[in-house]
Write an enzyme that holds these catalytic residues in place. Structure first.
Site, PDB file in Angstrom:
ATOM      1  N   SER A  56       3.165 -28.208   2.887  1.00 39.92           N
ATOM      2  CA  SER A  56       4.577 -28.127   2.115  1.00 39.92           C
ATOM      3  C   SER A  56       5.156 -27.053   3.014  1.00 39.92           C
ATOM      4  O   SER A  56       4.522 -26.120   3.802  1.00 39.92           O
ATOM      5  CB  SER A  56       3.996 -27.531   0.809  1.00 39.92           C
ATOM      6  OG  SER A  56       3.362 -28.383  -0.050  1.00 39.92           O
ATOM      7  N   HIS A 147       4.831 -36.276  -6.403  1.00 42.90           N
ATOM      8  CA  HIS A 147       4.055 -37.575  -5.934  1.00 42.90           C
ATOM      9  C   HIS A 147       4.101 -38.953  -6.936  1.00 42.90           C
ATOM     10  O   HIS A 147       5.196 -38.818  -7.199  1.00 42.90           O
ATOM     11  CB  HIS A 147       2.572 -37.186  -5.561  1.00 42.90           C
ATOM     12  CG  HIS A 147       2.425 -36.271  -4.375  1.00 42.90           C
ATOM     13  ND1 HIS A 147       3.326 -36.035  -3.398  1.00 42.90           N
ATOM     14  CD2 HIS A 147       1.333 -35.448  -4.402  1.00 42.90           C
ATOM     15  CE1 HIS A 147       2.611 -34.862  -2.607  1.00 42.90           C
ATOM     16  NE2 HIS A 147       1.406 -34.630  -3.220  1.00 42.90           N
TER      17      HIS A 147
END
Length: 273
Positions: A56, A147
């Site tokens: 990330s 996601h």
């Protein structure tokens, strides 16, 4: 030479790395895959475990001195933001007062929640795929989803409170950076460049021949639904995934600047290959 490459089982990551790992392109090096949840990857990056890793952007801010951002493979664009969802009606201005489930302390989703709703949120972290059930069971009042769950929450009767990507785009007018692939700075400069070239070849092949990777992607996906997988790839893989241009780099720097202003991360200058 052989190098470790770490990434999540999410369809965009397996789409991007599939050609490289399945031997569908001529690569300059051999790669040993390690597949794990994004938050596990984030913590591994802090420990500099893998030679090449997906992580990330929030996590990258804490290890920028050890990794450089590879121009190919990033999840960055428009209409791709994390969602905040709930079982009962909650308004965006009430988020600061609710129990909020999030997919990991070092995820960009958690960073964005802090940017828009303050750094003192009542957050508890879970595996991203557990957050829908956490909210349904009333363990938390709301959840930040990412996601595949971004495309399935409504099937469980959950409601969208807000879209953090839409909030970013409205306020910043730049694509939203979520995650990237990065390579260790301790590797020789020529090796770093060769790794970047292999990544570019892999994602370029995937965009031209997506059908060649279907089995590999479905083998690892959390949701074994071709429609969800296709939505996922269409949302998170785009021209920025092939190569980060100046607009993308400006967006990444802006994300770090906003997060630093909120004391979520230290000041950081990203290193781009």
């Amino acid at each position: 030479m052989k190098y470790s490459i770490a990434f999540s089982p999410c369809p965009n990551d397996t789409f991007i790395t599939g050609a490289l790992l399945k031997g569908l392109i001529p690569a300059r090096h051999f790669y040993t895959p390690h597949i794990a949840d994004v938050e596990e990857l984030n913590h591994a990056a802090l420990g500099q475990i893998h030679d090449i890793t997906k992580l990330s952007f929030h996590a990258y801010a804490h290890c920028a001195g050890h990794y450089s951002i590879i121009p190919s493979g990033a999840a960055l664009g428009f209409g791709n933001g994390p969602l905040i969802i709930s079982k009962s009606k909650i308004y965006p201005d009430e988020i600061a007062g609710v129990r909020l489930a999030a997919p990991g302390k070092l995820t960009t989703a958690t960073m964005l929640a802090g940017i828009f709703f303050g750094n003192g949120l009542n957050i508890k972290h879970y595996l991203f795929s557990d957050i829908e059930e956490v909210v349904l069971s009333n363990e938390c009042d709301a959840g930040v989803i990412i996601h595949e769950t971004r495309f399935t929450y409504h099937q469980k009767g959950l409601k969208k409170i807000c879209d953090l990507g839409e909030m970013w785009e409205k306020e910043i007018s730049l694509p939203l950076p979520l995650g990237c692939f990065a390579v260790k700075n301790t590797l020789p400069a020529t090796t770093q460049s060769e790794v970047a070239a292999d990544m570019n070849a892999s994602v370029s092949f995937a965009r031209k021949h997506p059908e060649a990777l279907t089995d590999f992607i479905l083998e690892h996906a959390q949701v074994n639904d071709k429609n969800v997988v296709q939505q996922h790839i269409a949302t998170y893989v785009n021209d920025f995934s092939v190569s980060l241009n100046d607009t993308a780099k400006r967006a990444i720097s802006e994300l770090f600047s906003r997060a630093s202003e909120k004391k979520i991360i230290p000041p950081v200058k990203p290193a781009f290959l």
